[in-house]
Structures are given as C-alpha cells and as structure tokens.
Write a protein that holds these residues in place. Structure first.
Motif, PDB file in Angstrom:
ATOM      1  N   GLU A 265     -13.970  49.034 -46.311  1.00  0.00           N
ATOM      2  CA  GLU A 265     -13.669  50.450 -46.080  1.00  0.00           C
ATOM      3  C   GLU A 265     -13.299  50.684 -44.622  1.00  0.00           C
ATOM      4  O   GLU A 265     -12.320  51.360 -44.315  1.00  0.00           O
ATOM      5  N   LEU A 266     -14.117  50.064 -43.756  1.00  0.00           N
ATOM      6  CA  LEU A 266     -13.889  50.222 -42.328  1.00  0.00           C
ATOM      7  C   LEU A 266     -12.499  49.700 -41.963  1.00  0.00           C
ATOM      8  O   LEU A 266     -11.737  50.352 -41.239  1.00  0.00           O
ATOM      9  N   LEU A 267     -12.205  48.527 -42.538  1.00  0.00           N
ATOM     10  CA  LEU A 267     -10.934  47.886 -42.261  1.00  0.00           C
ATOM     11  C   LEU A 267      -9.776  48.778 -42.713  1.00  0.00           C
ATOM     12  O   LEU A 267      -8.788  48.955 -42.001  1.00  0.00           O
ATOM     13  N   GLU A 268      -9.957  49.358 -43.891  1.00  0.00           N
ATOM     14  CA  GLU A 268      -8.910  50.198 -44.446  1.00  0.00           C
ATOM     15  C   GLU A 268      -8.674  51.416 -43.562  1.00  0.00           C
ATOM     16  O   GLU A 268      -7.534  51.777 -43.257  1.00  0.00           O
ATOM     17  N   ILE A 269      -9.796  52.030 -43.148  1.00  0.00           N
ATOM     18  CA  ILE A 269      -9.691  53.209 -42.290  1.00  0.00           C
ATOM     19  C   ILE A 269      -8.977  52.839 -40.989  1.00  0.00           C
ATOM     20  O   ILE A 269      -8.035  53.501 -40.563  1.00  0.00           O
ATOM     21  N   THR A 270      -9.444  51.719 -40.405  1.00  0.00           N
ATOM     22  CA  THR A 270      -8.855  51.274 -39.145  1.00  0.00           C
ATOM     23  C   THR A 270      -7.361  51.033 -39.304  1.00  0.00           C
ATOM     24  O   THR A 270      -6.554  51.435 -38.472  1.00  0.00           O
ATOM     25  N   ASN A 271      -7.043  50.359 -40.419  1.00  0.00           N
ATOM     26  CA  ASN A 271      -5.647  50.069 -40.694  1.00  0.00           C
ATOM     27  C   ASN A 271      -4.809  51.332 -40.763  1.00  0.00           C
ATOM     28  O   ASN A 271      -3.740  51.418 -40.173  1.00  0.00           O
ATOM     29  N   LYS A 272      -5.331  52.296 -41.502  1.00  0.00           N
ATOM     30  CA  LYS A 272      -4.596  53.547 -41.678  1.00  0.00           C
ATOM     31  C   LYS A 272      -4.428  54.251 -40.343  1.00  0.00           C
ATOM     32  O   LYS A 272      -3.353  54.750 -40.012  1.00  0.00           O
ATOM     33  N   GLU A 273      -5.536  54.273 -39.599  1.00  0.00           N
ATOM     34  CA  GLU A 273      -5.489  54.923 -38.291  1.00  0.00           C
ATOM     35  C   GLU A 273      -4.446  54.255 -37.418  1.00  0.00           C
ATOM     36  O   GLU A 273      -3.634  54.910 -36.784  1.00  0.00           O
ATOM     37  N   LEU A 274      -4.498  52.911 -37.451  1.00  0.00           N
ATOM     38  CA  LEU A 274      -3.564  52.147 -36.638  1.00  0.00           C
ATOM     39  C   LEU A 274      -2.121  52.479 -37.008  1.00  0.00           C
ATOM     40  O   LEU A 274      -1.272  52.680 -36.147  1.00  0.00           O
ATOM     41  N   GLU A 275      -1.884  52.566 -38.311  1.00  0.00           N
ATOM     42  CA  GLU A 275      -0.533  52.814 -38.776  1.00  0.00           C
ATOM     43  C   GLU A 275      -0.028  54.168 -38.307  1.00  0.00           C
ATOM     44  O   GLU A 275       1.078  54.300 -37.780  1.00  0.00           O
TER      45      GLU A 275
ATOM     46  N   MET B  67     -29.933  39.673 -58.430  1.00  0.00           N
ATOM     47  CA  MET B  67     -28.721  40.136 -57.754  1.00  0.00           C
ATOM     48  C   MET B  67     -29.006  40.653 -56.345  1.00  0.00           C
ATOM     49  O   MET B  67     -28.113  41.186 -55.701  1.00  0.00           O
ATOM     50  N   THR B  68     -30.247  40.511 -55.888  1.00  0.00           N
ATOM     51  CA  THR B  68     -30.617  41.104 -54.598  1.00  0.00           C
ATOM     52  C   THR B  68     -29.660  40.689 -53.487  1.00  0.00           C
ATOM     53  O   THR B  68     -29.060  41.533 -52.820  1.00  0.00           O
ATOM     54  N   GLU B  69     -29.499  39.360 -53.355  1.00  0.00           N
ATOM     55  CA  GLU B  69     -28.672  38.842 -52.265  1.00  0.00           C
ATOM     56  C   GLU B  69     -27.209  39.259 -52.464  1.00  0.00           C
ATOM     57  O   GLU B  69     -26.548  39.723 -51.538  1.00  0.00           O
ATOM     58  N   GLU B  70     -26.760  39.087 -53.709  1.00  0.00           N
ATOM     59  CA  GLU B  70     -25.359  39.369 -53.992  1.00  0.00           C
ATOM     60  C   GLU B  70     -25.021  40.822 -53.738  1.00  0.00           C
ATOM     61  O   GLU B  70     -23.979  41.150 -53.181  1.00  0.00           O
ATOM     62  N   LEU B  71     -25.942  41.706 -54.178  1.00  0.00           N
ATOM     63  CA  LEU B  71     -25.703  43.142 -53.977  1.00  0.00           C
ATOM     64  C   LEU B  71     -25.597  43.466 -52.504  1.00  0.00           C
ATOM     65  O   LEU B  71     -24.732  44.235 -52.078  1.00  0.00           O
ATOM     66  N   LYS B  72     -26.493  42.834 -51.751  1.00  0.00           N
ATOM     67  CA  LYS B  72     -26.493  43.067 -50.309  1.00  0.00           C
ATOM     68  C   LYS B  72     -25.132  42.662 -49.731  1.00  0.00           C
ATOM     69  O   LYS B  72     -24.492  43.426 -49.003  1.00  0.00           O
ATOM     70  N   ALA B  73     -24.730  41.441 -50.104  1.00  0.00           N
ATOM     71  CA  ALA B  73     -23.472  40.898 -49.585  1.00  0.00           C
ATOM     72  C   ALA B  73     -22.306  41.791 -50.012  1.00  0.00           C
ATOM     73  O   ALA B  73     -21.405  42.087 -49.219  1.00  0.00           O
ATOM     74  N   LYS B  74     -22.366  42.232 -51.262  1.00  0.00           N
ATOM     75  CA  LYS B  74     -21.295  43.049 -51.810  1.00  0.00           C
ATOM     76  C   LYS B  74     -21.188  44.358 -51.038  1.00  0.00           C
ATOM     77  O   LYS B  74     -20.093  44.788 -50.654  1.00  0.00           O
ATOM     78  N   GLU B  75     -22.346  44.983 -50.845  1.00  0.00           N
ATOM     79  CA  GLU B  75     -22.371  46.250 -50.117  1.00  0.00           C
ATOM     80  C   GLU B  75     -21.759  46.096 -48.740  1.00  0.00           C
ATOM     81  O   GLU B  75     -20.946  46.917 -48.307  1.00  0.00           O
ATOM     82  N   GLU B  76     -22.162  44.985 -48.099  1.00  0.00           N
ATOM     83  CA  GLU B  76     -21.638  44.743 -46.753  1.00  0.00           C
ATOM     84  C   GLU B  76     -20.123  44.564 -46.788  1.00  0.00           C
ATOM     85  O   GLU B  76     -19.403  45.109 -45.958  1.00  0.00           O
ATOM     86  N   ALA B  77     -19.693  43.806 -47.823  1.00  0.00           N
ATOM     87  CA  ALA B  77     -18.253  43.543 -47.942  1.00  0.00           C
ATOM     88  C   ALA B  77     -17.499  44.848 -48.160  1.00  0.00           C
ATOM     89  O   ALA B  77     -16.456  45.097 -47.553  1.00  0.00           O
ATOM     90  N   VAL B  78     -18.057  45.702 -49.035  1.00  0.00           N
ATOM     91  CA  VAL B  78     -17.404  46.975 -49.323  1.00  0.00           C
ATOM     92  C   VAL B  78     -17.307  47.817 -48.059  1.00  0.00           C
ATOM     93  O   VAL B  78     -16.267  48.388 -47.741  1.00  0.00           O
ATOM     94  N   LYS B  79     -18.424  47.841 -47.324  1.00  0.00           N
ATOM     95  CA  LYS B  79     -18.449  48.631 -46.081  1.00  0.00           C
ATOM     96  C   LYS B  79     -17.388  48.122 -45.113  1.00  0.00           C
ATOM     97  O   LYS B  79     -16.618  48.895 -44.547  1.00  0.00           O
ATOM     98  N   ALA B  80     -17.384  46.781 -44.977  1.00  0.00           N
ATOM     99  CA  ALA B  80     -16.439  46.170 -44.040  1.00  0.00           C
ATOM    100  C   ALA B  80     -15.002  46.489 -44.455  1.00  0.00           C
ATOM    101  O   ALA B  80     -14.150  46.824 -43.628  1.00  0.00           O
TER     102      ALA B  80
END
Lengths: 144, 630
Positions: free
Chosen positions: B404-414, B389-402
């Motif tokens: 979260e960032l997107l969500e925060i940005t969205n909320k801020e924008l709103e 799962m090494t690669e998948e976990l990495k990708a997943k973590e990145e996706a989650v981070k992205a």
C-alpha cells in the motif's frame, strides 16, 4: 449597469507571461486595451466593483483570458462564479494555461469556458496566440 | 402339416370308418330282417293253407253251413294276405307264391263246385244223389290234391325263404367279420401313425432334455418336423444355445472375478503399505490433522495437533472438536456439519477457510482449515487439516502494508513528476521569452557575441521544453487506462512508416513485413511502440544509402515474439542494460538526433501489456528489437 468596454482582461499570476503579453500588444500596435490582473479574486473584484475596486465601474471586458493555476481564487472558481451571475454569464472566457491534462480541459468546458488554449512553449507561438485571441474576439466576433 | 390338423385328420378318418361300419351293419341287419319277414309271412301262409285244408276236410265230412262260411272266410283272408305278401317277395319265392295263388284260386273254384253239388244234393232224387255224391267225391279228391299241391308249394317257398334267410345271415356275418378286420387294420395303422407323430418325437425331446439336465449343453436335437414338435425342438435348440451362452458368460465372469480377486489382494497389500505411509505422514506432518465423527468427537489427532493446541494427543481423542475451536466458530461449525449431513451441500467441505483455534491456555490461534468428508465402515467422518497461520498472517499484513505504501508513494511520485514537468514550463517560457525580447528590443546595444549567447540560451530552453514534453507523454502513457483490441500491426507499421520515409528523401528504404500480424493491445500505445521502433530503425540506418528494415514474428516457448531488424549502425552489447533507461543515449549527441526517451517509453508500454522487450546488435551490423505481448 456597466457597459461593455473595449478592453481585454488577462488574469494570470505569472508576471513574466503578463509582461510578455503586454509587450506583444504594444509591439503589434493593437488598439484594444489589455488589462492584467494577478489572481482570481482580483478578477472578480474588478468586474463586480468589490474589494480593492469598490466604487470603480470598470465596465465589462470584451473577453477574459484566464489562467487556471492561481493563488487565492483559481481559474475554475472564477469560471464558476462568473457563469452563475446574470451580468457576466455572456462574457467570452478563454482559458489560457500551461496544463494540457484532459480532466482540466473537460472541467473547464463543463464550467462554461468558450475555449481552452494551452500556452505554447515557444515565445513566438505564445505571442501569436495572444494576438490571435484578441483579433478573433475583439474584431471578428464583435457583437453587432 | 401341424399336429392339430393331423389329429383332426385321424379323427375324421376314424369317424368315416365308424360310419361305414354302422351303415354296413344296418344294411346287413336290414336284409336279414327282410329275409326273416318273408320267412315269417311264408310260415303264416303255410299255416293258413294248413288250416284251409283242415277246414276243407271238415267241411267235406260234415257239410254244414258253418264250415262252408268258415272255409270261405279263411280262404278270402288267405287270398288277401297272399296278395299283400306277394308284393314284398322277390326271386324264387314270388314264383312259388304265384303258383300257390293260382292253386288257391282253383281250390276256390273246386270248393264252390262242391257247395253247388251239395245244394243240389238236398233236393235231388236218389239217382241224382248218387251222381252228385260221385261228383262231390271227385271234387273232394281234386280239392285234396290241389290242397296237397298248395301245401307243397308253400312248403317249398318256405324252404327257399329259410335258405335265403340262412344265406343272408351267413353273408351278414362274413361281411361283418371283414369289416371288423378292416377296422382292426385301420386302428393299427392309426396307432402307428400316432406313435410316429407324437410318441417318438416326444421321446426324442425328453431324451434331449435329459441331456440338457445332465449338463450337455452342446448337444442339439435333429428332429425336423414341420409341426409343433418341430417348433418345440427348435425352441429346445435355441434354449440350449442360450443356456450354453449364459454358461459361457458365467464362466468368463467367474474367471474375471477370480482375476479381480487376485488383483484385489494385491491392492489390499498395496493399501496396507499406503496406510502405513499415511500413518507416517500423519505423525510427521507439520500441520495439525484431526479426524472427527458426525457428532464432532475427535477420533484421531496427530502430534502436530497436540503441539499446536497445547494438549497431549491422548487428551484430545474422545473430546468434542469445540475444545480447540474459538467460541465464535462453535455455532458455525455445528451448522456446517448439520447442513452437510442434511443437504450434502459442501459449504465448507473441500474448501479452505480461515478460522480461529483455541489453545489450551485460552489464546486464540489463527488457522487455515480444510475439511474433507470420508466414509469409514459406512459412517461419515470428517478429516480436518489445520495450519497455524500466525506467522503467515503477520508476514502477509506486513506485505500488504508495504505494498500500500509503495502504491501511494508511486502515485505521489507520478503526480509529482507530472506537476513538476508542468511547473518547469513557465520559467522556461520566461527564459526563452525574455531572451527573445532582448534580441528583438536591444539588438542595437548588443554585440554579436552577446547575441550568440542569447541564442544559445534560447536553444537550451527549447531542448529542455522538448524533454519536458516527452516526459509528460511517458507519464501520461502510464496513467491512462488501456483499452485492449485486436490490431493488425503489419498494417499499422506500413502506415507509420510513411511519414518517417518522408524525412529521409535521400535514402532508399526497403521494408519487408510479415502480413497480418494480429495482436491484442491498446491502439494508441502500440502505435507509439511501432512508430518509435521504426523511427529508430530508420534513424540509425540512414547513413546507408539503402536501408533495409524487416518486421516479422516467430514462436518460441508458446509465445509469439515480434521483431524489427535494421541494417544500421547497431550498438555495443555491453551498453545493452542502458538501452531502455530514459535520457540514456548510446551514441554521440551530434551523431543522431533524439531525446533519449523513446525506448524508455516503448519499454513502459510493452510492460504495461505484460510483455518483454530486448535487443541484439553489433556495431555497424544493424540492430534487432524483439518484443512480446501477453
């Protein structure tokens, strides 16, 4: 013990709104005096004769028109402070603000506001609102 | 009649036979005995008569007192005996005896006469003596004759008696013989009866049972007695039927067994093929596959396992699974397996879980592990599939981070948009307010042109404040929580159309609406959608005197599609992509009023309900707006 004087206290940081409110009073030849202050801190100092107003007994206003978004001390803090003091507990406070967000309305009423009015966008409507508040609180709702 | 009652009948019959025989025999015995007794008595009498005649002779010759007394006594006893005996006799003998008794009486008279004559003789003179002697001799002669007669009578009676005795004996033997013959016949009859009743049916049954033993289960016995044998025969038939059925079932089963054997063989062949396929899969799989036994010993490992953990395949087989599990998971692993073995509770079996594996060089590898239990030769084994799962976990973590960032940005924008909209209002009010002040307070010093400009400033600020309000509404729609409920949008549409119609008093509006369309939606939001769409439909059609609006639904790909159709000015489909963007308008500003934000709002509401909205139109031929709700 300061007496209740025949004046309205209008606390708003928007100079333009204050200016327009004053003009509306003058133009409609209202007898009630309108005193305008620019933020919450000034409002508290004015009523309790503190800070810049030390030593001056201004008496209590008939009604306070209070904006929410202000520098230094905002409207919510003013509400909280006035409602916590025995002296000012009974003064009618009308929140007059640009916000129409539900949580602002709820919080204002929770802190003891008597009324919550969103500033009308049209100038005529704004004038009308200010004058209506004066009429209601200074004439119709005067303590016997 | 049952056998039991028939045998009872036979017994009773035999008993009666024996009784009759006994009675007959006794009766015969009795009659013979009676004859014999009569004969004996007669013999006794005849002996007495002889004795008496002897005594007479003796007395006549010696003439003593003793003989006289002896004779009298004998005579008395004989008379007495004959009297008694006469009662028991019958027939011819009685007559003889009666005659004998008469003779005996006359004998006595004669004897007494002799005795008297003798007495007279003692004292008589010679003359007289002679006379007496003569009398005595005459009397003696008479006595002799009577005696002879008596003897002959008795003898005759004895002869008769003997004859009747013989006759009785002969008769008795005849009767006895007859009875014996009858008994013999009866016995033969009984034997035949018993034979018919017991022996023949039993023989039949035994023949039938022999047939059954030989395996002829289709033959049936036709013994039809209404007794135990009959019942037995019926039972035998039933038994034969049951056996035949069972045998048939057995035959069928064995046929089936054979069939299934053939199938099993085919299956076995197939299994072998499948096994080969599995082996290939096992070897070629990108994931690591292990099988282990209950003690955790690795039984097989595929090449991917070797590659993942840095061992050779041969190195892994025979080792404990622990060598490739991180120390943290040791304890868990054992307890899981023990727990499963003891309780059969599949805590991790069959369910994937994330664990850490251990590489030969000590580095920990995140793996996803799935375990299944299986039984081979009655022993439990576990098959584990591990995915790196090494690669998948990495990708997943990145996706989650992205994300979260997107969500925060969205909320801020709103909230940014919200506060900007608010803050824009104050300056607008100032612009409008002071324009008004100028118009009112300085009307005299301003010329008409200046007043017109000021009015334009006010119109502009009014327009802008309307836009701000719309924007605030849109952003509020997206912020507030939805409450889904069942809503009849047909009724809602009729309600919403009323105030719209009032704005167009010069038009005739025809509204065709499918009744009772029920949707799950947030009421205020769906109300806004219906209002916007109907408002648009009327607005863009109002150049027609007769406005036709249709609202209905249809089902496509299991989804209900709702639509609102008008007969208005439509639009060019090349602008379709701009339709739902805020502040985009497809018509000239002065052609139709509007903020240009209505459809953007509608689209956001529909997508909040996980639905879709699209439109089809042609210029001057009306437009149709379709939408779905999840």
């Amino acid at each position: 013990m300061p007496e209740t004087n025949n004046y309205i206290l209008y606390v708003d940081d928007s100079e333009d709104d204050v200016l327009m409110a004053k003009r509306a009073f003058k133009k409609n030849k209202l007898t009630t005096e309108i005193i305008t202050l620019t933020d919450g801190q000034e409002c508290i100092d004015y009523i309790f004769s503190e800070g810049d107003y030390q030593g001056k007994n201004n008496g209590l206003p008939l009604v306070i028109l209070l904006d929410l978004n202000m520098p230094r001390v905002n409207g919510f803090e003013v509400l909280e402070h006035l409602r916590s003091k025995e002296l000012t507990k009974q003064i009618p406070i009308v929140v007059l603000t640009t916000s129409d967000a539900e949580n602002d309305i709820a919080r204002a009423y929770e802190l003891g506001a008597n009324s919550f009015i969103t500033k009308p966008l049209q100038t005529e409507d704004f004038f009308r609102t200010i004058i209506d508040i004066d009429m209601y609180w200074s004439v119709h709702n005067k303590a016997p | 009649m049952t056998l039991a009652s028939q045998s009872k009948l036979i017994s009773i019959f035999l008993l009666i036979l024996v009784s009759i025989t006994a009675v007959v025999y006794l009766e015969l015995l009795n009659s013979v005995e009676k004859e014999r007794k009569s004969y004996d008595r007669l013999s006794e009498i005849s002996r007495g008569v002889f004795e008496l005649s002897l005594l007479t002779s003796e007395h006549l010759s010696i003439r003593t007192r003793r003989t006289e007394v002896q004779w009298k006594r004998r005579h008395a006893s004989l008379t007495n005996y004959m009297l008694v005996a006469s009662r028991t006799f019958e027939g011819e003998s009685v007559k003889q005896l009666l005659r004998a008794r008469v003779a005996l009486a006359s004998l006595r008279k004669l004897f007494f006469k002799i005795v008297i004559a003798e007495h007279k003789l003692v004292n008589a003179t010679d003359k007289e003596r002679e006379k007496h002697e003569k009398l005595i001799s005459t009397l003696a002669t008479q006595v002799r004759i009577t005696s002879q007669q008596l003897i002959s009578d008795i003898s005759r009676a004895g002869f008769h008696s003997l004859n009747s005795l013989k006759h009785a004996e002969k008769q008795a033997s005849y009767i006895l013989g007859a009875v014996l013959i009858v008994i013999l016949i009866a016995l033969v009859f009984v034997i035949i009866w018993i034979q018919r009743l017991f022996i023949l049916p039993i023989k039949d049954l035994s023949r039938f049972s022999e047939k059954l033993i030989e395996g002829d289960y289709r033959s049936r016995t036709n013994i039809k007695y209404n007794n135990e044998i009959g019942y037995l025969a019926k039972s035998f038939n039933a038994l034969a039927t049951t056996i035949a059925e069972k045998i048939e079932t057995l035959v069928k089963q064995s046929d089936r067994l054979e069939e299934s054997n053939i199938k099993t063989e085919a299956l076995l062949e197939k299994t072998k093929t499948t096994e080969r396929q599995y082996k290939d899969i096992f070897t070629a799989a990108a994931d690591s596959i292990f099988t282990i036994n209950a003690d955790g010993i690795i039984l097989t490992a595929n090449p991917a396992s070797a590659a993942l953990f840095g061992y050779k395949e041969a190195e892994l087989v025979g080792e404990n699974i622990k060598i490739i599990v991180s120390p943290e998971h040791y304890a868990n692993h054992d307890s899981y397996i023990n727990n499963f073995l003891q309780t059969k509770t599949k805590k991790i079996i069959g369910i994937g879980q994330h664990v850490e594996g251990k590489h030969k060089n000590g580095t920990l590898i995140p793996v996803h592990l799935r375990i299944a239990d299986m039984y081979r030769d009655g022993k439990i084994e576990f098959i584990g599939v591990l995915r790196d799962m090494t690669e998948e976990l990495k990708a997943k973590e990145e996706a989650v981070k992205a994300n979260e960032l997107l969500e925060i940005t969205n909320k801020e924008l709103e909230s940014y948009a919200y506060s900007i909209s608010h803050d824009l209002r104050s300056p607008l009010r100032s612009i409008d307010g002071f324009s008004l002040v100028l118009l009112e307070d300085y009307a005299e010093s301003l010329d008409e042109e200046a007043k017109d400009y000021l009015k334009r400033i006010r119109a502009g600020s009014k327009k802008m404040s309307e836009l701000i309000t719309e924007l605030l509404n849109v952003s509020r729609i997206m912020k507030e929580a939805m409450k889904l409920e069942e809503i009849d949008i047909s009724a809602l549409a009729k309600e919403e159309l009323k105030p719209i119609i009032e704005n167009y008093p010069d038009n005739k509006i025809e509204f065709n609406c499918e009744s009772s369309m029920i949707v799950m939606a947030d009421k205020p939001l769906i109300q806004s959608v219906i209002e916007n769409l109907l408002n648009n439909a009327v607005k863009y059609s109002h150049k027609n005197k007769h406005i036709k609006i249709e609202m209905s639904s249809f089902i496509e790909d299991n989804k209900t599609i709702y639509y609102i159709k008008d007969n208005g000015s439509g639009f060019d489909m090349k602008h379709e992509n701009k339709l739902f963007k805020p502040f985009q308008r497809l018509h000239k500003v002065n052609q139709f009023e509007g903020s240009g934000i209505g459809l953007a709002t509608v689209q956001r509401i529909i997508s909040r309900h996980n639905g879709k909205i699209w439109a089809k139109a042609e210029i001057d031929k009306g437009a149709t707006f379709f939408f779905t709700l999840s």
